[in-house]
Motif scaffolding. Structure first.
Motif, PDB file in Angstrom:
ATOM      1  N   LEU A 112     -79.349 -37.419-112.084  1.00  0.00           N
ATOM      2  CA  LEU A 112     -80.307 -36.365-112.412  1.00  0.00           C
ATOM      3  C   LEU A 112     -81.360 -36.945-113.348  1.00  0.00           C
ATOM      4  N   ASP A 113     -82.618 -36.717-113.036  1.00  0.00           N
ATOM      5  CA  ASP A 113     -83.704 -37.097-113.936  1.00  0.00           C
ATOM      6  C   ASP A 113     -84.101 -35.843-114.710  1.00  0.00           C
ATOM      7  N   VAL A 114     -83.813 -35.830-116.001  1.00  0.00           N
ATOM      8  CA  VAL A 114     -84.095 -34.649-116.835  1.00  0.00           C
ATOM      9  C   VAL A 114     -85.176 -34.945-117.876  1.00  0.00           C
ATOM     10  N   THR A 115     -86.008 -35.975-117.590  1.00  0.00           N
ATOM     11  CA  THR A 115     -87.110 -36.299-118.499  1.00  0.00           C
ATOM     12  C   THR A 115     -87.936 -35.041-118.756  1.00  0.00           C
ATOM     13  N   GLU A 116     -88.285 -34.363-117.690  1.00  0.00           N
ATOM     14  CA  GLU A 116     -88.872 -33.027-117.754  1.00  0.00           C
ATOM     15  C   GLU A 116     -87.898 -32.121-117.029  1.00  0.00           C
ATOM     16  N   ASN A 117     -87.415 -31.082-117.687  1.00  0.00           N
ATOM     17  CA  ASN A 117     -86.374 -30.262-117.073  1.00  0.00           C
ATOM     18  C   ASN A 117     -86.719 -28.781-117.150  1.00  0.00           C
ATOM     19  N   LYS A 118     -85.993 -27.991-116.385  1.00  0.00           N
ATOM     20  CA  LYS A 118     -86.312 -26.574-116.226  1.00  0.00           C
ATOM     21  C   LYS A 118     -86.014 -25.731-117.463  1.00  0.00           C
ATOM     22  N   ILE A 119     -85.155 -26.242-118.355  1.00  0.00           N
ATOM     23  CA  ILE A 119     -84.804 -25.434-119.531  1.00  0.00           C
ATOM     24  C   ILE A 119     -85.562 -25.896-120.779  1.00  0.00           C
ATOM     25  N   GLY A 120     -86.385 -26.935-120.618  1.00  0.00           N
ATOM     26  CA  GLY A 120     -87.208 -27.394-121.727  1.00  0.00           C
ATOM     27  C   GLY A 120     -86.442 -28.013-122.877  1.00  0.00           C
ATOM     28  N   ASN A 121     -85.280 -28.567-122.604  1.00  0.00           N
ATOM     29  CA  ASN A 121     -84.471 -29.202-123.645  1.00  0.00           C
ATOM     30  C   ASN A 121     -84.796 -30.698-123.684  1.00  0.00           C
ATOM     31  N   PRO A 122     -85.276 -31.222-124.819  1.00  0.00           N
ATOM     32  CA  PRO A 122     -85.632 -32.637-124.887  1.00  0.00           C
ATOM     33  C   PRO A 122     -84.432 -33.575-124.957  1.00  0.00           C
ATOM     34  N   SER A 123     -83.238 -33.035-125.158  1.00  0.00           N
ATOM     35  CA  SER A 123     -82.043 -33.870-125.323  1.00  0.00           C
ATOM     36  C   SER A 123     -81.236 -33.956-124.023  1.00  0.00           C
ATOM     37  N   ALA A 124     -81.272 -35.129-123.403  1.00  0.00           N
ATOM     38  CA  ALA A 124     -80.481 -35.354-122.187  1.00  0.00           C
ATOM     39  C   ALA A 124     -78.989 -35.288-122.492  1.00  0.00           C
ATOM     40  N   THR A 125     -78.612 -35.689-123.710  1.00  0.00           N
ATOM     41  CA  THR A 125     -77.208 -35.641-124.131  1.00  0.00           C
ATOM     42  C   THR A 125     -76.699 -34.199-124.133  1.00  0.00           C
ATOM     43  N   MET A 126     -77.504 -33.301-124.692  1.00  0.00           N
ATOM     44  CA  MET A 126     -77.111 -31.894-124.744  1.00  0.00           C
ATOM     45  C   MET A 126     -77.072 -31.274-123.353  1.00  0.00           C
ATOM     46  N   ILE A 127     -78.002 -31.680-122.497  1.00  0.00           N
ATOM     47  CA  ILE A 127     -78.023 -31.162-121.129  1.00  0.00           C
ATOM     48  C   ILE A 127     -76.760 -31.602-120.387  1.00  0.00           C
ATOM     49  N   ALA A 128     -76.382 -32.870-120.545  1.00  0.00           N
ATOM     50  CA  ALA A 128     -75.176 -33.383-119.882  1.00  0.00           C
ATOM     51  C   ALA A 128     -73.938 -32.624-120.350  1.00  0.00           C
ATOM     52  N   THR A 129     -73.852 -32.362-121.662  1.00  0.00           N
ATOM     53  CA  THR A 129     -72.724 -31.602-122.207  1.00  0.00           C
ATOM     54  C   THR A 129     -72.676 -30.203-121.605  1.00  0.00           C
ATOM     55  N   GLU A 130     -73.852 -29.578-121.501  1.00  0.00           N
ATOM     56  CA  GLU A 130     -73.942 -28.225-120.956  1.00  0.00           C
ATOM     57  C   GLU A 130     -73.553 -28.192-119.478  1.00  0.00           C
ATOM     58  N   ILE A 131     -74.017 -29.184-118.723  1.00  0.00           N
ATOM     59  CA  ILE A 131     -73.688 -29.258-117.293  1.00  0.00           C
ATOM     60  C   ILE A 131     -72.189 -29.426-117.100  1.00  0.00           C
ATOM     61  N   ARG A 132     -71.575 -30.324-117.868  1.00  0.00           N
ATOM     62  CA  ARG A 132     -70.141 -30.571-117.735  1.00  0.00           C
ATOM     63  C   ARG A 132     -69.331 -29.318-118.053  1.00  0.00           C
ATOM     64  N   GLN A 133     -69.769 -28.579-119.076  1.00  0.00           N
ATOM     65  CA  GLN A 133     -69.071 -27.347-119.435  1.00  0.00           C
ATOM     66  C   GLN A 133     -69.232 -26.296-118.346  1.00  0.00           C
ATOM     67  N   LYS A 134     -70.430 -26.220-117.779  1.00  0.00           N
ATOM     68  CA  LYS A 134     -70.682 -25.234-116.732  1.00  0.00           C
ATOM     69  C   LYS A 134     -69.861 -25.553-115.478  1.00  0.00           C
ATOM     70  N   ILE A 135     -69.732 -26.842-115.156  1.00  0.00           N
ATOM     71  CA  ILE A 135     -68.889 -27.253-114.018  1.00  0.00           C
ATOM     72  C   ILE A 135     -67.446 -26.830-114.266  1.00  0.00           C
ATOM     73  N   LYS A 136     -66.978 -27.045-115.499  1.00  0.00           N
ATOM     74  CA  LYS A 136     -65.606 -26.668-115.861  1.00  0.00           C
ATOM     75  C   LYS A 136     -65.410 -25.162-115.735  1.00  0.00           C
ATOM     76  N   ASP A 137     -66.381 -24.389-116.226  1.00  0.00           N
ATOM     77  CA  ASP A 137     -66.271 -22.932-116.199  1.00  0.00           C
ATOM     78  C   ASP A 137     -66.282 -22.384-114.769  1.00  0.00           C
ATOM     79  N   LYS A 138     -67.116 -22.981-113.911  1.00  0.00           N
ATOM     80  CA  LYS A 138     -67.300 -22.423-112.567  1.00  0.00           C
ATOM     81  C   LYS A 138     -66.332 -22.968-111.528  1.00  0.00           C
ATOM     82  N   THR A 139     -65.819 -24.187-111.751  1.00  0.00           N
ATOM     83  CA  THR A 139     -64.929 -24.778-110.743  1.00  0.00           C
ATOM     84  C   THR A 139     -63.538 -25.091-111.285  1.00  0.00           C
TER      85      THR A 139
END
Length: 367
Positions: A112-139
């Motif tokens: 995933l290229d999150v240099t510019e992202n839909k949620i406007g978060n400048p931290s790729a680290t935080m986005i990765a953490t959020e994605i992993r948690q969302k995957i855990k919650d949904k699957t």
């Protein structure tokens, strides 16, 4: 004044023991146990292994017999690709909540290229953490992630804190990280290349970096320039949302070894029919035909030929395959045959505007 370089923010998401984890998710009785996804027969092969099985040395692509010897309590589960695809779609849907620049590598991993992202978060680290948690919650499944300035480093980083972890390699950390890394950890360096590098006294990224481009080209051919660049943090491959299919294949493992070339041609006709069906379904044709042969002693051989025109019909594929089969006499009986077709008519030339400069370690970005 030097023009500032755009430093990309790339995430590599890799699901942990995906097939095995899906099976354990769907069947609570399998949780915490050593399981292998694949055939349990004498000629079966492990497609995936749970982390409980990996502790015994069980790995994907290992024969089921060898896996059972390593782990007598191993439980075999039949593959269920429809289910894996279903879960994979759920995961990819999450990715697209953050960016449209998603490049799937398989059902269980993607860039995933999150240099510019839909949620406007400048931290790729935080986005990765959020994605992993969302995957855990949904699957209910765990994912690991690597975050860095390019695909090469992100891919390496995602393996560091597995399972269920992540690792960020920020711009200023990339070069020191690569210099201290064992070359066997470099994505793309397989067993044969690793052993060759070791023989040449190249054990770490620093050892690799100390070699000239000419030296690496001499010993590693076309891959020499790749090794020269990546250890300097240069890897210009962009995240490609639409990956073109590069090849299409079909293969059969036989219940009994085949020694007769007449029987082999009969089996190859069936395999060629499968390839033809898949080619027609995808409206593809190709120029390079490859015959894959696995012998009874488990050695693997491939034979290829490129023709002048794009082909997709079973008859034309078989003409080439027959020539390849009789190219040399069989040294052993055969346990597997496969046909693949590449150099497809969907390949297009994409011009890229990228810099060949190494990473500017002076850049300080929120990563």
């Amino acid at each position: 004044m030097q023009e500032s370089l755009i430093v990309r923010k790339i995430i590599h998401i890799d699901m942990d023991a995906f097939y095995a984890s899906v099976e354990q998710l769907d069947n609570p009785e399998l949780r915490g146990k050593a399981i292998a996804v694949g055939g349990s027969s004498e000629r079966g092969v492990v497609s995936a292994a749970s982390y409980e099985a990996r502790k015994f040395g069980v790995r994907s692509a290992m024969s089921s017999v060898a896996a059972k010897k390593l782990c007598p309590e191993l439980i075999f589960v039949t593959t269920n690709f429809d289910r894996y695809k279903e879960v994979s779609k759920q995961i990819r849907k999450i990715f697209f909540e953050y960016t449209d620049l998603v490049e799937p590598l398989s059902l269980d991993e993607a860039y995933l290229d999150v240099t510019e992202n839909k949620i406007g978060n400048p931290s790729a680290t935080m986005i990765a953490t959020e994605i992993r948690q969302k995957i855990k919650d949904k699957t209910g499944l765990n994912a690991s992630a690597g975050i860095s300035v390019n695909k090469f480093v992100a891919k390496i980083a995602s393996d560091i804190n597995k399972p269920n972890g992540q690792k960020t390699i920020s711009p200023e950390e990339v070069i020191p990280f690569l210099e201290t890394l064992d070359v066997k950890k470099f994505y793309g360096v397989g067993k044969v290349t690793k052993e060759k590098m070791y023989r040449l006294g190249i054990f770490t990224g620093m050892d690799l970096k100390n070699q000239s481009l000419e030296y690496l080209n001499h010993h590693f051919g076309k891959s020499g320039k790749h090794y020269y660049n990546v250890v300097r943090g240069i890897h210009n491959s962009m995240v490609k949302p639409t990956r073109k299919q590069k090849s299409l294949a079909a293969e059969h493992t036989f219940s009994e070894n085949i020694s007769s070339e007449i029987f082999m041609m009969e089996r190859l006709e069936e395999i060629a029919a499968e390839v033809e069906e898949r080619m027609l379904k995808r409206k593809l044709a190709g120029k390079t035909i490859t015959l894959k042969i696995k012998f009874s002693d488990f050695t693997l051989q491939t034979r290829s030929k490129t023709v002048l025109l794009f082909i997709s019909s079973k008859e034309l594929i078989l003409e080439v395959v027959k020539e390849l089969l009789f190219q040399e006499k069989m040294k052993e009986s055969v346990r597997l045959l496969g046909i693949s077709i590449s150099n497809l008519n969907n390949e297009i030339s994409i011009k890229k505007s990228v810099s060949n400069e190494s990473i500017d370690v002076q850049l300080k970005l929120e990563f």
